[in-house]
Design an enzyme around this catalytic site. Structure first.
Site, PDB file in Angstrom:
ATOM      1  N   THR A 102      31.006  27.971  57.717  1.00  0.00           N
ATOM      2  CA  THR A 102      31.271  28.775  58.504  1.00  0.00           C
ATOM      3  C   THR A 102      31.529  27.924  59.845  1.00  0.00           C
ATOM      4  O   THR A 102      32.503  28.133  60.676  1.00  0.00           O
ATOM      5  CB  THR A 102      30.539  29.972  59.055  1.00  0.00           C
ATOM      6  OG1 THR A 102      30.637  30.950  58.113  1.00  0.00           O
ATOM      7  CG2 THR A 102      31.180  30.673  60.381  1.00  0.00           C
ATOM      8  N   HIS A 184      23.442  -1.860  17.775  1.00  0.00           N
ATOM      9  CA  HIS A 184      22.005  -2.023  18.044  1.00  0.00           C
ATOM     10  C   HIS A 184      21.661  -3.197  18.735  1.00  0.00           C
ATOM     11  O   HIS A 184      20.477  -3.779  18.503  1.00  0.00           O
ATOM     12  CB  HIS A 184      20.987  -1.867  16.991  1.00  0.00           C
ATOM     13  CG  HIS A 184      21.084  -0.468  16.066  1.00  0.00           C
ATOM     14  ND1 HIS A 184      20.380   0.503  16.228  1.00  0.00           N
ATOM     15  CD2 HIS A 184      22.009  -0.199  15.036  1.00  0.00           C
ATOM     16  CE1 HIS A 184      20.589   1.724  15.364  1.00  0.00           C
ATOM     17  NE2 HIS A 184      21.737   0.995  14.734  1.00  0.00           N
ATOM     18  N   SER A 314      22.556 -16.704  43.812  1.00  0.00           N
ATOM     19  CA  SER A 314      21.050 -16.713  43.942  1.00  0.00           C
ATOM     20  C   SER A 314      21.060 -17.359  45.453  1.00  0.00           C
ATOM     21  O   SER A 314      21.736 -18.257  45.694  1.00  0.00           O
ATOM     22  CB  SER A 314      20.517 -17.541  42.981  1.00  0.00           C
ATOM     23  OG  SER A 314      19.054 -17.509  43.220  1.00  0.00           O
ATOM     24  N   LYS A 320      23.947 -20.643  40.388  1.00  0.00           N
ATOM     25  CA  LYS A 320      24.063 -19.600  39.618  1.00  0.00           C
ATOM     26  C   LYS A 320      25.141 -18.638  39.990  1.00  0.00           C
ATOM     27  O   LYS A 320      25.409 -18.051  41.442  1.00  0.00           O
ATOM     28  CB  LYS A 320      22.636 -18.716  39.960  1.00  0.00           C
ATOM     29  CG  LYS A 320      22.524 -17.633  38.848  1.00  0.00           C
ATOM     30  CD  LYS A 320      20.933 -17.201  39.044  1.00  0.00           C
ATOM     31  CE  LYS A 320      20.371 -16.256  37.990  1.00  0.00           C
ATOM     32  NZ  LYS A 320      21.230 -14.974  38.339  1.00  0.00           N
ATOM     33  N   GLU A 327      27.705  -4.927  38.076  1.00  0.00           N
ATOM     34  CA  GLU A 327      26.584  -4.512  38.558  1.00  0.00           C
ATOM     35  C   GLU A 327      26.898  -3.528  39.592  1.00  0.00           C
ATOM     36  O   GLU A 327      26.552  -2.355  39.639  1.00  0.00           O
ATOM     37  CB  GLU A 327      25.871  -5.633  39.145  1.00  0.00           C
ATOM     38  CG  GLU A 327      25.252  -6.394  38.305  1.00  0.00           C
ATOM     39  CD  GLU A 327      24.744  -7.934  38.614  1.00  0.00           C
ATOM     40  OE1 GLU A 327      23.859  -8.499  38.108  1.00  0.00           O
ATOM     41  OE2 GLU A 327      24.849  -8.086  39.964  1.00  0.00           O
TER      42      GLU A 327
END
Length: 462
Positions: A102, A184, A314, A320, A327
Site C-alpha cells: 500500500t 563420477h 592472485s 596465476k 565463479e
C-alpha cells in the site's frame, strides 16, 4: 531530497511535514518514517510497472466515462514519466514495508497526482483520480506480474537466446574434437565437444521453453479485483481494458485474470516463475562448474581448455589466472536459489483474500531475473565464446583411457575387458597393447573397435 525546507501535507490520519521539493505526500512520508529498515528502495522495474499500470488505469477509466479526458491525459503523461524513470528519486520507500505494498501504491498515486496537478493547473487527487477503480490489493499484485513479465521478455529471454547461440557457434568451431567423457569425475567413454556443449545448450533452451510456458500465467493480471476480489468500486470491464492497454503499450499479451480472488490472495504465478529461474540457476551452475574443471590446471589439473585470461588471479602468486566468470556465475546462481526460498515463503503468506509479502516477492523476483540475464550474457561473451581447446592434451588423454575397453565387451566379455583395463592402467601402457596380448583380435580389429571417434556414436562396434 536536497531541500531542508518542509511543507505541510495531510492525509486521513492528520497533518505531516514533507520535504518541500518532494513530489510525494503525507502517506508516503509516514512510510518513509515507519520503515527505516534496509535502505533498499523498490526496484526500478517495479517503479516502471507502477507507472505503466497507472497509465493504463487512467486510460481505462477515461474510456469507460469515469474520468474526465483532461484529467486522464494529465495522469497518463505523469505516469509515463514515472515509467521511464524520470522521477525515481521520489520513490524512497523501503522494500520492507507494509506487506500489501500500500505504501508504494500511495507513493505512486501521490507523485503522479502532484506532477499531473502541476501540468493541468488543477488538482489531480491521488486517491480519487490516480487510484480510481483500484485498490493497492489489486494494483500491487498487477505490478508484480507486469514488472517480472517485462523484465523476462526484454532482458532475460534475449540473454538466454544469446547464450544458446554462443554455445551453438562454439560447438561448430570445436565440436569435432573427441575428449574423455567423465562420470563420477572419473574417466568414462569418449564424447565429442559438440555433444558436451550440446547438452549445455539443451539445458538453456529448455529454460527458455519453461519460462515461455510460465509467462502465460504471469501475464494474467489481478487488476479489477480491487479490495478483496469482488471488484467493488470498479466497472466490470475495467480489468479487461487495463490488460488490453498494457498489452498494446508493452507488446506483451497481458490478460485479465479469470479469478480475481486468486490474483489477490496468492502469488502462485510468481512462485512458479521463481522456480523456473531456480532451474536456470541450477543449469548455469552445472555449466560453470564444468568449465572450471575443464580449465583446471594448467599443468596439474584437467587442462582441456583455457578460458580467456581476464585479470590477475592472485595477490601473492604471480602469473596465476583464475576462472573468474564461471565463479561469478556460480555465485549468481546461489543468490537466485536463495531468492527463490524468499519468494516461496512470500507466496505461502496469502491469508484469506490478500497476500501480505508482495514487495519482497517482487524485489527478489526482479533481482533474480536481472542477475540471470547478466550472468547468461557474461558467461557467453567472456567465457564460452573465447575459450581455446588444448587438442594435444585431450588427444593424449583419450589414447590412454583404459575405459575404451568397454567397446570390446560384446566381443570378449566383461570379465576379460576388466582384466585388460586394470592391467593397462597399472602398467601405464596403451590399452591396445594389452588387448593385443590378451585376446585373439588383430590390430585391424582393435583399431576399428577402439576408434574414439566411432565410439562417440554409440551402438555396438562391428
Amino acid at each position: 531530497m536536497t531541500s531542508k525546507k518542509f511543507r505541510t501535507e495531510h492525509d486521513s490520519m492528520g497533518e505531516l511535514q514533507v520535504p518541500a521539493d518532494a513530489y510525494w505526500g503525507a502517506t508516503t512520508q509516514r512510510a518513509v518514517e515507519n520503515f527505516p529498515i534496509s535502505g533498499l528502495p523498490m526496484p526500478r522495474q517495479f517503479i516502471s510497472a507502477l507507472g505503466l499500470v497507472k497509465w493504463a488505469c487512467a486510460g481505462a477509466n477515461a474510456e469507460l466515462g469515469l474520468l474526465k479526458n483532461d484529467v486522464a491525459m494529465a495522469v497518463q503523461k505523469a505516469s509515463l514519466e514515472v515509467a521511464t524513470g524520470n522521477h525515481d528519486a521520489h520513490f524512497p520507500i523501503d522494500v520492507f514495508q507494509t506487506g500489501s505494498g500500500t505504501s508504494s501504491n500511495m507513493n505512486a498515486n501521490e507523485v503522479i497526482g502532484h506532477i499531473a496537478s502541476e501540468d493541468l493547473g488543477a488538482e489531480v487527487h491521488p486517491n480519487d483520480h490516480v487510484n480510481m477503480s483500484q485498490s493497492s490489493n489489486d494494483a500491487i499484485p498487477t505490478c508484480v506480474h507486469v514488472s517480472a513479465a517485462i523484465a523476462i521478455h526484454e532482458h532475460l529471454l534475449p540473454a538466454i537466446r544469446h547464450l544458446s547461440a554462443t554455445l551453438e557457434k562454439k560447438a561448430d568451431e570445436v565440436g569435432h574434437i573427441v575428449k574423455t567423457g567423465r562420470t563420477h569425475l572419473m574417466d568414462a567413454m569418449p564424447v565429442t565437444l559438440a555433444q558436451e556443449l550440446g547438452g549445455w545448450r539443451s539445458q538453456i533452451d529448455h529454460a527458455e521453453e519453461r519460462l515461455n510456458d510460465t509467462l502465460k500465467r504471469l501475464s494474467a493480471l489481478a487488476m479489477g479485483g480491487t479490495a478483496v476480489g469482488t471488484g467493488i468500486n470498479a466497472h466490470p470491464r475495467f480489468g479487461e481494458k487495463v490488460a488490453v492497454l498494457l498489452a498494446e503499450q508493452t507488446g506483451i499479451p497481458f490478460t485479465s485474470a479469470g479469478d480475481k480472488f486468486e490474483g489477490l490472495s496468492s502469488q502462485d504465478a510468481a512462485v512458479e516463475t521463481s522456480g523456473q529461474l531456480r532451474v536456470l540457476a541450477v543449469s548455469l551452475t552445472k555449466i560453470a562448474n564444468d568449465l572450471r574443471w575443464m580449465n583446471s590446471g594448467p599443468l596439474a589439473g584437467i587442462g582441456e581448455i583455457a578460458l580467456p585470461a581476464l585479470q590477475p588471479g592472485s595477490s601473492i602468486m604471480p602469473g596465476k589466472v583464475n576462472p573468474v566468470i564461471p565463479e561469478a556465475v556460480a555465485m549468481v546462481a546461489a543468490q537466485v536459489i536463495g531468492n527463490d526460498v524468499t519468494v516461496t515463503m512470500g507466496g505461502q503468506s496469502g491469508n484469506f483474500q490478500l497476500n501480505v509479502m508482495l514487495p519482497v516477492v517482487s524485489y527478489n523476483l526482479l533481482q533474480s531475473i536481472e542477475l540471470l540475464a547478466n550472468g547468461c550474457t557474461v558467461l557467453a561473451d567472456k567465457a564460452i565464446a573465447g575459450f581455446t581447446v588444448n587438442e594435444d592434451s585431450i588427444k593424449a588423454a583419450v589414447g590412454r583411457n583404459p575405459i575404451l575397453v568397454t567397446a570390446l565387451n560384446p566381443v570378449i566379455g566383461y570379465e576379460l575387458g576388466a582384466k585388460i583395463a586394470k592391467q593397462a592402467y597399472a602398467e601405464g601402457r596403451p590399452l591396445k597393447d594389452v588387448a593385443r596380448e590378451l585376446t585373439d583380435l588383430t590390430d585391424e580389429e582393435l583399431d576399428r573397435l577402439l576408434d574414439p571417434a566411432a565410439l562417440t556414436e554409440g551402438g555396438i562396434q562391428n
